[in-house]
Motif scaffolding. Structure first.
Motif, short mmCIF file in Angstrom:
data_model
loop_
_atom_site.label_atom_id
_atom_site.label_comp_id
_atom_site.label_asym_id
_atom_site.label_seq_id
_atom_site.Cartn_x
_atom_site.Cartn_y
_atom_site.Cartn_z
N LEU A 193 0.88 -1.18 0.00
CA LEU A 193 0.00 0.00 0.00
C LEU A 193 0.91 1.22 0.00
O LEU A 193 1.69 1.42 0.94
CB LEU A 193 -0.91 0.01 1.23
CG LEU A 193 -1.84 -1.20 1.39
CD1 LEU A 193 -2.63 -1.09 2.69
CD2 LEU A 193 -2.78 -1.31 0.21
N VAL B 130 -0.81 -0.90 -4.59
CA VAL B 130 -2.06 -0.14 -4.56
C VAL B 130 -1.73 1.29 -4.14
O VAL B 130 -1.10 1.51 -3.10
CB VAL B 130 -3.08 -0.77 -3.60
CG1 VAL B 130 -4.33 0.10 -3.50
CG2 VAL B 130 -3.45 -2.18 -4.07
N LYS C 161 -3.07 4.82 -12.94
CA LYS C 161 -3.23 3.58 -13.70
C LYS C 161 -2.23 3.50 -14.84
O LYS C 161 -1.68 2.45 -15.13
CB LYS C 161 -4.66 3.50 -14.22
CG LYS C 161 -5.69 3.25 -13.12
CD LYS C 161 -7.10 3.15 -13.70
CE LYS C 161 -8.13 2.86 -12.62
NZ LYS C 161 -9.51 2.77 -13.15
N ASP D 109 -1.72 -1.11 -9.51
CA ASP D 109 -2.73 -2.16 -9.70
C ASP D 109 -4.11 -1.70 -9.25
O ASP D 109 -5.12 -2.24 -9.72
CB ASP D 109 -2.31 -3.42 -8.94
CG ASP D 109 -1.04 -4.03 -9.51
OD1 ASP D 109 -1.14 -4.79 -10.49
OD2 ASP D 109 0.06 -3.71 -9.02
N ALA D 110 -4.19 -0.75 -8.37
CA ALA D 110 -5.48 -0.20 -7.91
C ALA D 110 -5.21 1.18 -7.32
O ALA D 110 -4.05 1.57 -7.06
CB ALA D 110 -6.15 -1.12 -6.90
N TYR D 111 -6.32 1.93 -7.08
CA TYR D 111 -6.18 3.32 -6.59
C TYR D 111 -7.27 3.55 -5.54
O TYR D 111 -8.46 3.42 -5.83
CB TYR D 111 -6.34 4.29 -7.75
CG TYR D 111 -5.95 5.72 -7.44
CD1 TYR D 111 -4.68 6.19 -7.74
CD2 TYR D 111 -6.86 6.61 -6.87
CE1 TYR D 111 -4.31 7.50 -7.49
CE2 TYR D 111 -6.51 7.92 -6.60
CZ TYR D 111 -5.24 8.37 -6.91
OH TYR D 111 -4.88 9.67 -6.65
N VAL E 264 -10.21 -4.63 -1.71
CA VAL E 264 -9.09 -4.51 -2.64
C VAL E 264 -7.92 -5.35 -2.18
O VAL E 264 -7.25 -6.03 -2.98
CB VAL E 264 -8.69 -3.02 -2.80
CG1 VAL E 264 -7.39 -2.90 -3.59
CG2 VAL E 264 -9.79 -2.23 -3.49
N MET F 223 -6.24 -8.37 -4.27
CA MET F 223 -4.83 -8.37 -4.66
C MET F 223 -4.11 -9.61 -4.11
O MET F 223 -3.29 -10.23 -4.80
CB MET F 223 -4.14 -7.11 -4.14
CG MET F 223 -4.62 -5.81 -4.79
SD MET F 223 -4.20 -5.70 -6.53
CE MET F 223 -5.84 -5.74 -7.21
#
Length: 773
Positions: free
Chosen positions: A699, A728, A743, A748-750, A763, A767
């Motif tokens: 993270l 993330v 992105k 991989d994510a936000y 999330v 992951m």
């Protein structure tokens, strides 16, 4: 009607291709001047062979002398005969009919030639009659009016167009005098005109004709002299030139208007030129004009004074001669850039006549002057400006050093003051645990004084940070009603001690405002505490909210003694306590000054309304904010169960520099026995932990100091050990472009702050599940 000078006369050239035989004779020399092709055929030779031949050569021996030919030609009222001889010696009878006589000198006659030969005369006569018929038909149907005028000035014959142009029938027009339909002609003018026609052959002039209805119109007359049967006639073509006259008039008016505009424009350009000269002469800025090769073409007096030259001396120079910072090649390249872009403004140095240099600002543009490209440059001496800039820079550096010194002093003062206060307050509280009743009273005084001093230190430091721009706020949507209840609860013991009644805020306060919650709480506590301190015993303090378009005013009112207008004006000045010392009320005189600056930092305003003897109302006006989707955090999902206590938890690394945010993450993952949380407050430490532990998920905060999240991600992806670890992004930047950028960078994510705990755990599980697969 006054005949103008002839613009055209009948000549031999007019009959060059005519079937009518025509010859021109020099009567004084007795020779042929020339013949047309039709006449040459009668002589049996080419026309050029007859030019200059004498009449004696072309006549049989028994023919009278040439002088007799001249006499007959001059006396002829119609035609006369004269025997001629062909090139083969054959003699033939010729009839000469005079078309035009020139009085000379030399005297010349243009004559139509007719061969009188018995065997050919009949057919020749028929051809001539046919030619005459065709000629008459052409005249009758001509688009121009045609008139035959006799010796008395009367119309002997006319064509159809003549009748149409005058609005008369043929029988009405024939027999009329010319001056009856020509208002510009008189009877006395006809005889001289006819004599001139006899003398010159033809004339062209302009006059006017009058129609039967009385209207007049301009005409152009082409008149020729024609002798018929011993009488002289004037044959006239009359062309209506009304359209031409209108066109000429319009053209003349247009030319006059154009000339007037040219005169006006010329006068305006002269005035502009004069104004420009006066402006350039009076301005303090220098000016010069140069051609594309860099040669100076003009300069004003100010530019000459600036460089120490006379104007004439300057005009012998080029730009490289006065440019101190650019080489000739650089100057040429600079000129090309200006011509390509049209304008430039830059600082440089110019070289004076005495060799010294002067810093200047040059504004140059290309203009077209009379089709010639020129560079117009305005030059300003910036010596004083550069000196002022250096002074300002020095002052700025002094201010920055002073501000740095102030910050260092405040930091040291905070540390040095808080260290002994920590001991005073700590040991004071320890003494209170075992003190006697009398001692407890003294201990409470010590602790209260220490806390008062700590408050003073905090407020002084806060005020200093605000004024130096070092204190920042983080505006967000803040629920106002819960915050007001929290502040009222904190000041209630102080109010109860003085017997002051606190009135709860009404429902209008159930809104969200745009503010930093911590700083807004500090502002409200200050206002409530002051109201309780300065109010009369057994008074009341109330809180109300007043809605305004896009804003809300938070109003803290008391039933105190009130303030005068003069006191209200001094209220927000630092260390201004009004009469608080006289009333023995504790305070620093900083609270309201700090309150004003904090509210302004949050984009709001603060003020006071007071009536002496009645009380005061302090108000804070803030912008309304849209409430978040949920004011309460979502319930976290139950802890994930494991099949056996011996299961090794998955490692998740959180790189976050904010301690409060880091504690929140730790609290969330404390419920997850299947996850072991690793934390790092610095990017470098986070990269090292990732390399050593190779966690299942990272993270990563975007707004890290020294190295932002994008740079950290790049380092992770470059390393063989960490390039496959899912990452993330966690950020307070929630704009669509921020998400798209993350992105695109490879996150991989936000996730956006404030965090939705349920979404965060979903999330994370996704992951981790992806990593397992």
């Amino acid at each position: 009607m006054t005949a103008a000078e002839p613009s055209r006369r009948l000549s031999l050239a007019d009959f060059a291709t005519s079937p009518l035989p025509v010859v021109e004779v020099d009567l004084d020399a007795g020779r042929l001047v020339g013949v047309n092709a039709a006449a040459a055929s009668h002589y049996g030779v080419a026309a050029g062979a007859l030019q200059g031949r004498s009449l004696a050569e072309l006549s049989p021996p028994d023919t009278p002398r040439a002088a007799a030919f001249a006499e007959r030609a001059l006396a002829a009222a119609g035609a006369f005969g004269w025997r001629q001889r062909r090139a083969d010696g054959a003699v033939w009878d010729a009839e000469f009919r005079v078309i035009r006589l020139d009085a000379g000198p030399p005297r010349r006659a243009l004559c139509a030639l007719h061969a009188v030969e018995p065997e050919r005369d009949a057919s020749q006569h028929r051809r001539i009659e046919r030619q005459l018929e065709l000629t008459q038909f052409a005249i009758d149907h001509s688009p121009d009016a045609a008139f035959w005028i006799d010796g008395q000035g009367r119309v002997a014959r006319c064509n159809e167009q003549a009748c149409r142009s005058l609005g008369l029938r043929a029988e009405e027009l024939v027999g009329r005098e010319v001056w009856s339909f020509d208002p510009d002609f008189t009877p006395a003018q006809w005889a001289p005109l006819l004599q001139r026609l006899q003398r010159e052959g033809s004339v062209v002039f302009e006059t006017r004709h009058r129609r039967a209805d009385g209207s007049v119109f301009p005409v152009e007359i082409t008149a020729s002299h024609i002798p018929v049967d011993g009488q002289s006639y004037g044959f006239c073509f009359a062309r209506d030139i009304s359209e031409r006259k209108r066109a000429e008039s319009a053209l003349r008016e247009a030319n006059e208007a154009l000339e007037q505009r040219v005169r006006e424009r010329t006068a305006e350009l002269e005035r502009q030129s004069r104004r420009t000269e006066l402006i350039l002469a009076s301005t303090n800025d220098g000016f010069f004009a140069a051609d594309p090769a860099g040669r100076l073409r003009d300069a004003n007096a100010a530019f000459a004074r600036l460089l120490g030259y006379t104007r004439d001396e300057l005009l012998q120079l080029s730009i490289p001669d006065i440019e101190a910072d650019e080489s000739p090649d650089d100057v040429a390249a600079h000129i090309e850039r200006v011509r390509r872009e049209g304008f430039d403004r830059f600082d440089t140095r110019h070289r004076r006549k005495d060799g010294s240099v002067v810093p200047v600002e040059v504004s140059v543009s290309e203009v077209q002057l009379a089709g010639e490209p020129l560079l117009f440059a305005f030059v300003r001496d910036i010596t004083q400006r550069l000196a002022q800039t250096r002074q300002l820079q020095a002052a700025k550096e002094d201010a920055e050093r002073a501000n740095l010194a102030k910050s260092e002093f405040l930091s040291r003062m905070s540390h040095e003051l808080r260290t002994p206060l920590n001991a005073i307050l700590g040991f004071g509280q320890l003494l209170g645990l075992s003190a006697t009743a009398e001692q407890a009273t003294h201990v409470r005084e010590i602790v209260a004084a220490g806390r008062h001093l700590l408050t003073l230190i905090d407020e002084v430091l806060d005020l200093a940070r605000v004024e130096s721009g070092q204190l920042s706020v983080s505006p967000d949507a803040v629920a106002l009603l819960p915050l007001l209840h929290e502040c009222l609860k904190l000041v209630r013991p102080q109010a109860d001690a003085r017997g002051v009644q606190l009135l709860a805020p009404p429902g209008q306060c159930h809104v969200h405002v745009r503010a930093d919650r911590t700083r807004l709480k500090q502002v409200l506590l200050n206002l409530l505490s002051n109201a309780v301190k300065y109010i009369r015993p057994l008074g009341s303090v109330s809180v109300a909210c007043v809605a305004e378009p896009g804003h809300v005013s938070i109003r803290v009112s008391d039933t105190g003694t009130g303030l005068t207008a003069e006191q209200c004006a001094r209220l927000f000045v630092p260390f201004e306590r009004l009469d608080a010392e006289a009333r023995q009320i504790q305070g620093t005189g900083i609270g309201l000054a700090l309150t004003k600056r904090l509210v302004e930092l949050m984009g709001g305003t603060v003020g006071v309304e007071s009536t002496p003897g009645v009380g005061s109302t302090f108000w804070v006006r803030l912008a309304l904010a849209a409430p978040p989707a949920s004011d309460a955090p979502a319930e976290p999902p139950p802890p994930v169960s494991t099949e056996a206590d011996g299961v090794v938890p998955r490692e998740v690394l959180c790189i976050e520099d904010n301690p409060a945010n880091l504690r929140l993450i730790e609290g969330i993952f404390a419920m997850r026995r299947d996850i072991r949380l690793l934390t790092a407050i610095a990017p470098g430490l986070g990269l090292e932990l990732a390399r050593v532990h190779r966690p299942a998920l990272i993270l990563l905060d975007i707004g890290l100091p020294d190295m932002d999240g994008f740079a950290v991600l790049e380092c992770l992806r470059r390393s063989e050990a960490t390039r496959t670890i899912p990452v993330v992004a966690v950020s307070a930047n929630a704009m669509p472009r921020d998400v798209e950028r993350a992105k695109a960078a490879g996150f991989d994510a936000y996730l956006t702050k404030p965090l939705d705990i349920a979404q965060l755990l979903r999330v994370v599980d996704e992951m981790l599940g992806r990593a397992t697969r």
